[in-house]
Enzyme design. Structure first.
Site, mmCIF file in Angstrom:
data_model
loop_
_atom_site.group_PDB
_atom_site.id
_atom_site.type_symbol
_atom_site.label_atom_id
_atom_site.label_comp_id
_atom_site.label_asym_id
_atom_site.label_seq_id
_atom_site.Cartn_x
_atom_site.Cartn_y
_atom_site.Cartn_z
ATOM 1 N N ASN A 32 76.894 -4.247 6.786
ATOM 2 C CA ASN A 32 78.312 -4.472 6.900
ATOM 3 C C ASN A 32 78.803 -5.972 7.187
ATOM 4 O OD1 ASN A 32 77.337 -5.092 9.210
ATOM 5 N ND2 ASN A 32 78.791 -3.962 10.770
ATOM 6 N N ASN A 118 76.186 -2.495 19.329
ATOM 7 C CA ASN A 118 75.760 -2.506 17.809
ATOM 8 C C ASN A 118 74.395 -1.795 17.700
ATOM 9 O OD1 ASN A 118 76.401 -3.270 14.869
ATOM 10 N ND2 ASN A 118 74.560 -4.406 15.328
ATOM 11 N N THR A 144 60.226 -6.722 18.171
ATOM 12 C CA THR A 144 60.117 -8.115 18.194
ATOM 13 C C THR A 144 58.934 -8.051 19.350
ATOM 14 O OG1 THR A 144 60.847 -9.976 19.491
ATOM 15 C CG2 THR A 144 62.121 -8.176 19.384
ATOM 16 N N SER A 179 65.748 -11.855 27.014
ATOM 17 C CA SER A 179 67.305 -12.200 26.506
ATOM 18 C C SER A 179 67.701 -10.673 26.275
ATOM 19 C CB SER A 179 67.168 -12.953 25.098
ATOM 20 O OG SER A 179 67.175 -11.797 24.197
ATOM 21 N N TYR A 181 69.191 -9.703 23.850
ATOM 22 C CA TYR A 181 68.778 -9.090 22.339
ATOM 23 C C TYR A 181 67.596 -8.446 22.450
ATOM 24 C CZ TYR A 181 66.369 -9.551 18.158
ATOM 25 O OH TYR A 181 65.073 -9.471 17.387
ATOM 26 N N HIS A 182 66.351 -9.442 23.124
ATOM 27 C CA HIS A 182 65.261 -8.609 23.152
ATOM 28 C C HIS A 182 65.186 -7.344 23.904
ATOM 29 C CE1 HIS A 182 64.226 -12.848 22.205
ATOM 30 N NE2 HIS A 182 63.190 -12.253 21.222
ATOM 31 N N VAL A 211 60.010 -15.432 12.126
ATOM 32 C CA VAL A 211 59.389 -15.578 10.746
ATOM 33 C C VAL A 211 60.122 -16.987 10.182
ATOM 34 C CG1 VAL A 211 59.929 -14.763 8.290
ATOM 35 C CG2 VAL A 211 59.871 -12.908 10.478
ATOM 36 N N ASN A 240 62.730 -22.946 10.877
ATOM 37 C CA ASN A 240 63.663 -23.046 9.903
ATOM 38 C C ASN A 240 64.697 -24.483 10.406
ATOM 39 O OD1 ASN A 240 62.324 -21.508 8.194
ATOM 40 N ND2 ASN A 240 64.202 -19.936 8.489
ATOM 41 N N ARG A 326 67.233 -21.991 28.263
ATOM 42 C CA ARG A 326 67.021 -20.840 28.491
ATOM 43 C C ARG A 326 66.189 -20.674 29.796
ATOM 44 N NH1 ARG A 326 64.646 -18.987 22.612
ATOM 45 N NH2 ARG A 326 66.548 -19.607 21.323
HETATM 46 N N1 LIG Z 1 64.165 -13.261 11.426
HETATM 47 C C1 LIG Z 1 63.191 -12.993 12.443
HETATM 48 O O1 LIG Z 1 62.284 -13.952 12.695
HETATM 49 C C2 LIG Z 1 62.999 -11.900 13.202
HETATM 50 C C3 LIG Z 1 62.031 -11.842 13.986
HETATM 51 C C4 LIG Z 1 61.619 -10.525 14.704
HETATM 52 C C5 LIG Z 1 62.217 -9.661 14.613
HETATM 53 N N2 LIG Z 1 63.519 -9.571 13.793
HETATM 54 C C6 LIG Z 1 64.090 -8.565 13.494
HETATM 55 O O2 LIG Z 1 64.237 -8.086 12.197
HETATM 56 C C7 LIG Z 1 65.648 -7.580 11.759
HETATM 57 C C8 LIG Z 1 66.030 -8.364 10.676
HETATM 58 O O3 LIG Z 1 66.353 -9.793 11.065
HETATM 59 P P1 LIG Z 1 66.888 -10.795 9.951
HETATM 60 O O4 LIG Z 1 66.470 -12.173 10.621
HETATM 61 O O5 LIG Z 1 66.873 -10.399 8.788
HETATM 62 O O6 LIG Z 1 68.674 -10.710 10.866
HETATM 63 P P2 LIG Z 1 69.845 -10.677 9.726
HETATM 64 O O7 LIG Z 1 70.971 -10.673 11.014
HETATM 65 O O8 LIG Z 1 69.768 -11.666 8.586
HETATM 66 O O9 LIG Z 1 69.795 -8.983 9.285
HETATM 67 C C9 LIG Z 1 70.230 -8.032 9.725
HETATM 68 C C10 LIG Z 1 71.100 -7.499 8.907
HETATM 69 O O10 LIG Z 1 72.155 -6.286 9.384
HETATM 70 C C11 LIG Z 1 73.082 -6.152 9.254
HETATM 71 N N3 LIG Z 1 73.652 -5.374 10.255
HETATM 72 C C12 LIG Z 1 73.902 -5.497 11.461
HETATM 73 N N4 LIG Z 1 74.514 -4.434 12.250
HETATM 74 C C13 LIG Z 1 74.953 -3.670 11.199
HETATM 75 C C14 LIG Z 1 75.607 -2.464 11.405
HETATM 76 N N5 LIG Z 1 76.226 -2.115 12.345
HETATM 77 N N6 LIG Z 1 76.017 -1.799 10.179
HETATM 78 C C15 LIG Z 1 75.416 -2.542 8.796
HETATM 79 N N7 LIG Z 1 74.721 -3.645 8.810
HETATM 80 C C16 LIG Z 1 74.324 -4.022 9.915
HETATM 81 C C17 LIG Z 1 73.636 -7.617 9.324
HETATM 82 O O11 LIG Z 1 74.827 -7.907 8.601
HETATM 83 C C18 LIG Z 1 72.536 -8.403 8.801
HETATM 84 O O12 LIG Z 1 72.719 -8.729 7.322
HETATM 85 C C19 LIG Z 1 66.502 -7.469 12.890
HETATM 86 O O13 LIG Z 1 66.469 -6.274 13.514
HETATM 87 C C20 LIG Z 1 65.758 -8.619 13.841
HETATM 88 O O14 LIG Z 1 66.123 -8.269 15.260
HETATM 89 C C21 LIG Z 1 63.642 -10.696 13.033
#
Ligand SMILES: NC(=O)c1ccc[n+]([C@@H]2O[C@H](COP(=O)([O-])OP(=O)(O)OC[C@H]3O[C@@H](n4cnc5c(N)ncnc54)[C@H](O)[C@@H]3O)[C@@H](O)[C@H]2O)c1
Length: 383
Positions: A32, A118, A144, A179, A181-182, A211, A240, A326
């Site tokens: 979305n 959400n 996570t 946090s 979020y966590h 990542v 990053n 933090r």
């Molecule tokens: N990136 C990291 O380093 C990392 C590390 C540990 C865990 N994670 C977990 O992996 C997942 C992906 O991470 P990311 O970095 O790609 O995050 P991101 O925000 O880029 O990707 C999440 C996607 O989900 C979509 N989204 C969120 N709520 C939504 C909803 N209600 N309906 C439809 N789409 C929705 C967002 O628009 C986004 O594009 C997340 O759950 C994150 O918590 C990420």
């Protein structure tokens, strides 16, 4: 297999959609644009423009011949979610669709409420939709490593056997997130575990570490297929961010003593882990948990390797300790297990100078797009 990628526009979702479609799976990416919208609202868009999801799907089709179908909508909306599951009846799904930023979740009451509502609603709807329309579907859920916090004992892979007054049982490893979020991820795990017990769902919960990187086998040489590279404090992950800071001539923002240690992985290993989980589904009624990272680094160590990479490329990189916004331990014991995915066949891409330098060179090409005011804002864990 028919595979749904929930959150398919995201940093990890889009590379996963390409990867699984390249392996011959039938893939639908659902999103979305929450991530894009929050980045815009918060004035912290990614380093370079990323085409929208439909456009990326066409670019990918032209480049590879593989198809990724796209659905735009909110997975908190039950009728939208139910329609997709009813139509597609997935064999597996990868659930990324959450608000993924710890600082964002601590920024204000409104941001905290959005994160809580959400993240729990998407997970709840996924569980209900699987149960109703695709009960054999394997749920691969992104959790996570932050669910465990930083306890003073070894972190096990999801579960721990506890002996109490002469009797023993296996329980979820204790969680103590740092946090909101966590904490939503901890609540997700509890919700999944409850419905695994009640309804016999198949679930793999991946406790992923932060990542880094944007380049994968599928998008190599195609920057229009790269995922977001955020360098701001809200949506950027630490490697990053530090690389962009180094290129911008901004002193690397180490919080406090810099001894905060976490498990990290290259984006290519995220893709491997997801594919391994999908190819080897959890059993019926099983909540399988893997710790998804390949090596640990302290923040000081990350700053050091980024500084050295900058030096190799002719940049002068400064490292600066800032008062920690933090609430977290800055110097602590950290010894998490991570053997499950290796046993399934993961071949880690450990961090190399070459990987770091390639990232640094990519960022150097976009040097003029860096907006310095996006780098640090100091969201405090307690006002
Ligand atoms: N990136 C990291 O380093 C990392 C590390 C540990 C865990 N994670 C977990 O992996 C997942 C992906 O991470 P990311 O970095 O790609 O995050 P991101 O925000 O880029 O990707 C999440 C996607 O989900 C979509 N989204 C969120 N709520 C939504 C909803 N209600 N309906 C439809 N789409 C929705 C967002 O628009 C986004 O594009 C997340 O759950 C994150 O918590 C990420």
């Amino acid at each position: 297999m028919r595979i749904l990628i929930l959150g398919g526009d995201g940093y990890l979702g889009w590379p996963t959609a390409m990867h699984l479609s390249a392996k011959g799976h039938e893939v639908i990416a659902v999103d979305n644009y929450l991530r894009r919208n929050l980045s815009r609202e918060e004035n912290c868009e990614a380093l370079y423009e990323v085409p929208n999801l439909q456009r990326r799907a066409s670019l990918w089709k032209e480049a590879s011949g593989h198809e990724v179908a796209v659905r735009i909508g909110n997975l908190c909306d039950w009728s939208f979610t139910a329609d997709i599951f009813q139509e597609f009846r997935p064999d597996a799904l990868v659930h990324y669709a959450e608000q993924p930023s710890a600082p964002y979740s601590m920024k204000s009451r409104e941001a905290a409420a959005l994160t809580l509502q959400n993240n729990l609603s998407t997970t709840f709807n996924v569980i209900q939709a699987v149960n109703q329309f695709a009960p054999e579907c394997h749920i691969v859920k992104l959790g996570t490593m932050g669910e465990y916090g930083t306890p003073d004992i070894d972190i096990e892979e999801g579960w721990i056997e506890i002996e109490h007054k002469g009797r023993k049982q296996k329980f979820l490893y204790p969680r103590q997130a740092g946090s909101l979020y966590h904490t939503t991820k901890v609540l997700d795990t509890d919700l999944l575990w409850f419905y695994v017990r009640m309804w016999g769902l198949r679930v793999t919960d991946l406790m992923q570490g932060p990542v880094y990187g944007v380049e994968t086998d599928e998008n190599a040489g195609r920057e229009d297929l790269y995922p977001f590279l955020n360098y701001d404090e809200l949506f950027g992950t630490v490697f990053n961010r530090f690389i962009v800071q180094a290129v911008a001539g901004y002193p690397l923002t180490v919080y406090g003593k810099g001894g905060q240690t976490r498990g990290y992985l290259d984006i290519r290993d995220t893709l491997q882990c997801i594919r391994l989980a999908v190819d080897n589904p959890a059993g019926k009624g099983e909540l399988r948990i893997f710790n998804q990272f390949v090596e640990t680094f302290s923040v000081n160590r990350i700053a050091e390797v980024v500084r050295k990479s900058g030096e190799r490329l002719g940049l002068k990189v400064e490292v600066k300790s800032l008062p920690n916004p933090r609430k977290e331990m800055e110097d602590h014991y950290y010894n998490p297990a991570h053997t499950g995915l290796i046993e399934l066949g993961l071949k880690p891409h450990y961090l190399t100078d070459e990987t770091l330098d390639r990232m640094m060179q990519l960022v150097m090409r976009y040097r003029n797009s860096i907006v310095a005011e996006r780098i640090f804002r100091g969201v405090k864990w307690k006002a």
